[in-house]
Enzyme design. Structure first.
Site, PDB file in Angstrom:
ATOM      1  N   SER A  48       3.548  12.446   7.593  1.00 29.67           N
ATOM      2  CA  SER A  48       2.369  12.743   8.398  1.00 29.67           C
ATOM      3  C   SER A  48       1.036  13.066   7.979  1.00 29.67           C
ATOM      4  O   SER A  48       0.363  13.216   8.061  1.00 29.67           O
ATOM      5  CB  SER A  48       3.042  13.416   9.291  1.00 29.67           C
TER       6      SER A  48
ATOM      7  N   THR B 111       6.269  -0.285   2.248  1.00 28.90           N
ATOM      8  CA  THR B 111       6.202  -1.979   3.241  1.00 28.90           C
ATOM      9  C   THR B 111       5.831  -2.708   1.437  1.00 28.90           C
ATOM     10  O   THR B 111       4.420  -2.598   1.250  1.00 28.90           O
ATOM     11  CB  THR B 111       6.170  -2.176   4.371  1.00 28.90           C
TER      12      THR B 111
ATOM     13  N   GLU C  11       5.532   9.660   0.448  1.00 27.50           N
ATOM     14  CA  GLU C  11       6.068  10.532  -0.525  1.00 27.50           C
ATOM     15  C   GLU C  11       6.913  10.935   0.375  1.00 27.50           C
ATOM     16  O   GLU C  11       7.049  11.560   0.764  1.00 27.50           O
ATOM     17  CB  GLU C  11       5.586  11.341  -1.266  1.00 27.50           C
TER      18      GLU C  11
ATOM     19  N   PHE D  74       0.710  -0.738  -0.074  1.00 25.87           N
ATOM     20  CA  PHE D  74      -0.419  -0.129   0.023  1.00 25.87           C
ATOM     21  C   PHE D  74       1.054   1.247   0.140  1.00 25.87           C
ATOM     22  O   PHE D  74       2.047   1.625   0.391  1.00 25.87           O
ATOM     23  CB  PHE D  74      -1.175   0.018   0.984  1.00 25.87           C
TER      24      PHE D  74
ATOM     25  N   GLU E 207       2.875   3.978  10.267  1.00 26.77           N
ATOM     26  CA  GLU E 207       1.815   3.854  10.407  1.00 26.77           C
ATOM     27  C   GLU E 207       1.559   4.706  11.158  1.00 26.77           C
ATOM     28  O   GLU E 207      -0.030   4.631  12.026  1.00 26.77           O
ATOM     29  CB  GLU E 207       1.382   1.979  10.701  1.00 26.77           C
TER      30      GLU E 207
END
Lengths: 404, 384, 269
Positions: free
Chosen positions: B134, B160, B129, B125, B365
């Site tokens: 965030s 990932t 960039e 996914f 994440e």
């Protein structure tokens, strides 16, 4: 059929709790209580000092067996390539002892073919008679023919005790014979004694992976059958006495067996990993150099052992990584662990303290390894190991002589 | 209220634990050092259906789409042994396969979901960039429609599974109306011309897991490959990340668990000043704090999973779980290294790896700061 | 074809430790597990099923909690599972255990009302009792041939069975017989698969363990449980562990001699 505790008698001493292999006994308000997980194994009954635990068997209508009709001790021999397995001679030694206590005869039962000219020599190991069942096909082991023959012999002769080597062969036919006779059988025994009052055979065997020992008896039925672990009892001494020989000819044909032997193949030596090794010889920094590492390997070879190493020896590349014993390596629990030139840092000790017997060889008499070792030798391993190798060779040779 | 796991969940934990200990444990340190996922483990993980955990059986998965707690248990147990593997499967399942199952059309499921769920293809996914970390609104990779195809240009970083993925979900800018940007999630096959893998990152932790830069040059994607509608990308992207966060929390629970187990073992065995160091209060307090931290995060994680399965709004609790669990893992692994003393600094002791892996989780994440921001916004708006 | 696999729930004894102070077993936290060799039995059944199709029936005798190991068997891929459970089965030695299992298998065969061939696969021995007796006793009760200690197995044609049996440390015997047969397997025969997540989900969703009690089996009390057992536990004790730490003395020759003497007594040689 149930187990119960007589609360009048129970003193809450806890002896039963300690004896229960399944952890099914609680002490509540100073009385023992048995939980639902109980398997009725009966281990606690004998332990209770005040006889407060009662294991009740339902009275069965089936007729009670007259056990007094059964007399004599039998040893069943096993053979391969016309050679009797050593365990038979070990069983004759023990069998003689049991037969003498019971004041009965000891018999060796042999199912085979080409043994006629060996019987005389075979009869010198203390047995009173040899029952030799001769049939061409029985030069090899056939499960069903053994079961059939032995069951018939036992039904006819009614021995009270039958000892069988706990080999893959013995453990193949013994249970089936026991089942056909509806007789009690205890597997892989390491101790056998007689309770003379009841003439019961008390059979002791390791259970729970050797963590506990159980003594088993067969109180109300005969014969009492045991398979016995090879190598436990001493081989019977050879005497000048000659056994009586009873030869029975059976006319078995191949078609009498439901199985057929296709072939016998030799297998390559199985590579075992460190965790499963029975004996491990480990070296540490005290070996001094990679060139000197062969001394560890030689000791391992003579003992048929696996080689291990402390962390530093792995890091110095003296030995492969997968042979490292200790916190960051393997945790092992062999029967025998020999630590050579290992000081005994906690990181090493946690990996090997589960060994049954630990031997430490180290120059430094204050090395911590001696605190966990059962036998410690303070000395230079370059001198001790060669001497030890020689002594092991000698001991093994003597033993071999003893075992034929 | 019932805190017990179902029998099925207990079995899932038992089997995943045994599997991880048997297949992954012995090679975890090596994988970390070589930054490589072991191919044998990969094969076995696929057979175990760890690449299709939260996908129904009819799409090739394990059928745990309605049991996020089991998915958490799996991720936790794999993470307990090697966080590189739990992030690989966790990301693949939670933010690639699962969104395809939820938002995809039947055709998309047949074409893309089934190979993912079976583990025949790995998924990634991609949102981050160079100028969109965030602040996901900064995404610059863009697409324009040319006939029946979208033409995509730009690049993604820190993806990932990026370098090993064959199916990707790409968050792309598809329009701009004044100050308002429109985003769309595209399903992209890695074999599409114009797609290339750039730098593979060399990371502090979860080193065996693949993190790569991906570059798209006039990459043409069929028109029907949008996931959930053109311009719906931001909303869908956030939902996808909400779900994925629960699994990241679960992975941290596993890491914390590993840290405590190693510490307890060491504290009981290591003798200094004539007694095991676990007898010293300084060590005892650390062990107690580790236990509290990890248990809190486990409860929050399972609560978020439970809410998800019961169709409740789990966004904030999921953020709390991710925040708490990653910080608890950091604390627990930090203490674990300290308890191990100098040994804890050595690669030969797994706590050194746990420590590095845990630090990653405070950042990827959604950083701890972003989680706090999200939680605070929700609390201030709604009250508590 | 029906393949029965016999499963036993055992304590995970590799975790059993002895409390050195009280010399008793520390039982806390010992999990109940599926006997390891029984997993090899299931794996063999699964590989036969994959090759030629078969219905795999896992069967166990034990307390109600033994349902867990049967669910594990179902998760691995067994089609059906039966648990023989009843207080009347408790206290069984191998003779009584094998009888209950035989009654279970006979009942399942009878109820299925088909003449398909069948075989029984057991692990050679269980890690708690280590008797290796239930397999052969079960074969005797079912009146079918047995091959024990099997490390390689092949089914040829309709019903031809070829098995490699490890019977000595250096030799293997290859035995041929016909179905029905009971074989007991060694762990060398295969590597048991872990149940996949899908396998677990489906086991709990679509399959169930059928409980059978003594009455359902029409078991005669005289042949089951404690009453049907010929052997009984007389006593249980913890073997004495080597506790002493001896530093040997004397010359090197004397020390190694004493050492070997001791090792001989310890049955190392």
């Amino acid at each position: 059929m149930s187990i119960r505790i007589d609360e009048e008698l129970c003193t809450g001493c806890g002896a039963c709790q300690a004896s229960c292999p399944y952890g099914c006994i609680e002490i509540i308000d100073d009385k023992a209580r048995i939980t639902d997980e109980c398997t009725l194994c009966g281990a606690c009954v004998e332990e209770c000092p005040v006889e407060a635990i009662i294991l009740e068997r339902e009275e069965i209508k089936a007729e009670k067996m007259d056990i007094s009709q059964y007399k004599g001790v039998w040893v069943i021999a096993e053979h391969y390539n016309n050679k009797i397995h050593n365990v038979a001679f070990q069983l004759l030694g023990k069998g003689r002892e049991l037969a003498d206590v019971l004041k009965v005869n000891l018999s060796l039962v042999l199912l085979g073919d080409d043994f006629d000219d060996k019987l005389e020599e075979l009869g010198q190991y203390g047995e009173d008679e040899i029952i030799y069942v001769k049939s061409k096909i029985l030069k090899d082991y056939y499960s069903d023919l053994y079961v059939k023959t032995l069951t018939e012999l036992i039904q006819e002769n009614k021995p009270e005790i039958i000892l069988i080597g706990a080999t893959p062969t013995g453990r193949d036919f013994a249970p089936r014979v026991a089942k056909r006779l509806n007789a009690g059988l205890t597997a892989d025994c390491t101790g056998l004694t007689i309770d003379l009052e009841t003439r019961n055979l008390l059979q002791t065997r390791p259970t729970f992976g050797g963590n506990i020992m159980a003594t088993i008896r067969t109180p109300s039925s005969r014969p009492q059958m045991s398979t016995v672990r090879p190598g436990i009892f001493k081989i019977a001494p050879k005497t000048n006495k000659k056994a009586k020989i009873r030869k029975i000819n059976y006319d078995y044909k191949q078609k009498d067996s439901v199985t057929k032997i296709v072939k016998v193949i030799s297998r390559e030596k199985i590579k075992i990993n460190l965790e499963e090794a029975e004996i491990i010889v480990s070296g540490g920094r005290g070996v001094k150099s990679k060139e000197n590492w062969h001394i560890i390997e030689e000791l391992a070879e003579i003992l048929n052992a696996e080689v291990g190493g402390s962390r530093v020896t792995v890091e110095l590349n003296w030995v492969d990584h997968d042979r490292q014993v200790g916190q960051t390596g393997k945790t092992v629990s062999p029967k025998l662990y020999i630590a050579c030139g290992i000081s005994g840092a906690i990181q090493h000790i946690v990996g090997m303290q589960g060994a049954d017997i630990i031997i430490a060889i180290n120059k430094d008499e204050n090395a911590p390894i001696f605190k966990v070792a059962h036998y410690g030798i303070v000395g230079d391993l370059n001198k001790v190991i060669p001497a030890l190798i020689e002594e092991i060779k000698k001991t093994k040779k003597d033993l071999k002589k003893n075992n034929l | 209220m019932d805190f017990s796991l179902t029998k099925k969940q207990q079995m899932i934990r038992k089997i995943t634990r045994e599997f991880s200990e048997e297949y992954i444990a012995h090679i975890a340190e090596e994988s970390d050092q070589n930054s490589q996922l072991d191919p044998t483990v990969m094969k076995e993980m696929k057979r175990m259906k760890y690449f299709g955990t939260c996908i129904p059986e009819e799409y090739g998965g394990a059928g745990l789409h309605d049991d996020t707690i089991s998915f958490c248990i799996i991720t936790e147990e794999i993470g307990r042994i090697d966080a590189s593997w739990s992030i690989t499967t966790g990301v693949h399942c939670s933010v690639v396969a699962y969104p395809l199952y939820i938002f995809g059309t039947e055709e998309q499921k047949q074409e893309f979901l089934i190979p993912l769920a079976k583990g025949d293809k790995i998924g990634a996914f991609c949102i981050t960039e160079a100028n969109a970390g965030s602040d996901a609104g900064g995404v610059e990779t863009n697409a324009y429609l040319d006939g029946d195809e979208w033409v995509i240009n730009g690049s993604k970083i820190f993806a990932t599974n990026g370098g090993i993925a064959e199916t990707l979900l790409l968050v792309v800018k598809t329009g701009e109306k004044g100050r308002r940007k429109e985003f769309t999630v595209f399903i992209v096959d890695a074999n599409t011309p114009g797609y290339s893998v750039g730098v593979r990152e060399d990371k502090l932790g979860v080193r065996a897991s693949n993190t790569s830069e991906l570059v798209f040059q006039d990459m043409r994607v069929p028109k029907e490959n949008d996931l959930g509608g053109i311009g719906k990308g931001f909303r869908i992207g956030l939902q996808i990340l909400d779900y994925g966060r629960i699994l990241m929390a679960a992975q941290c629970v596993g890491l914390g668990q590993a840290a405590i187990e190693a510490s307890i073992k060491y504290a009981n065995e290591r003798v200094q000043f004539g007694q095991p160091i676990g007898k010293f209060q300084g060590i005892q307090w650390k062990i107690a704090d580790m236990g509290v931290a990890v248990e809190c995060s486990r409860l929050l994680t399972y609560q978020a999973a439970w809410m998800c399965d019961n169709k409740l709004d789990y966004g904030m609790i999921g953020s709390m779980a991710k925040l708490k669990a990653s910080e608890a893992a950091m604390q627990a692994t930090h203490d674990a290294v300290q308890i191990h003393g100098a040994y804890g600094l050595m690669k030969a002791y797994a706590v050194e790896r746990y420590f590095r892996d845990a630090k990653m989780a405070e950042i990827y994440e959604g950083t701890s700061e972003i989680q706090r921001m999200v939680i605070a916004q929700k609390l201030l708006r709604r009250g508590y | 074809m029906k393949i029965f696999t016999c499963i036993k729930q055992v304590p995970g004894i590799s975790d059993v430790k002895i409390d050195p102070k009280t010399n008793t077993l520390i039982r806390e936290g010992i999990p109940s597990i599926m006997n390891p060799m029984d997993k090899n039995a299931i794996e063999l059944a699964l590989s036969i099923k994959e090759e030629r199709g078969a219905e795999i029936i896992a069967i166990s005798m034990g307390p109600p909690q033994a349902e867990n190991v049967l669910l594990e068997a179902l998760s691995m891929g067994a089609d059906k599972a039966y648990l023989l459970t009843d207080r009347a089965f408790a206290g069984a030695d191998t003779l009584a255990t094998s009888h209950a299992l035989a009654l279970g298998i006979k009942k399942i065969l009878k109820d299925s009302d088909s003449n398909e061939k069948y075989m029984v696969i057991c692990g050679t021995q269980a890690i708690d009792g280590d008797t290796a007796q239930v397999g052969p006793e079960l074969a005797e009760d079912l009146d079918i041939p047995q091959i024990t200690y099997v490390q390689k197995f092949e089914l040829k044609g309709d019903d031809k069975v070829i098995a490699e049996r490890a019977f000595r440390s250096e030799e293997i015997v290859v035995i041929e017989t016909k179905l029905p047969v009971l074989i007991s397997v060694l762990k060398e025969i295969n590597t048991p698969r872990f149940p996949s997540m899908l396998g677990i989900v489906n086991a709990y969703k679509k399959k169930k363990v059928v409980f059978l009690d003594a009455e359902a089996l029409k078991a005669e009390k005289a042949y089951i449980g404690l009453t049907g057992s010929k052997t009984e536990v007389f006593k249980i004790f913890i073997p004495e562990r080597k506790g002493e730490h001896v530093k040997l003395t004397g010359t090197i020759e004397e020390m190694v001699k004493t050492l070997c003497q001791n090792l001989k007594e310890d049955k190392i040689f």
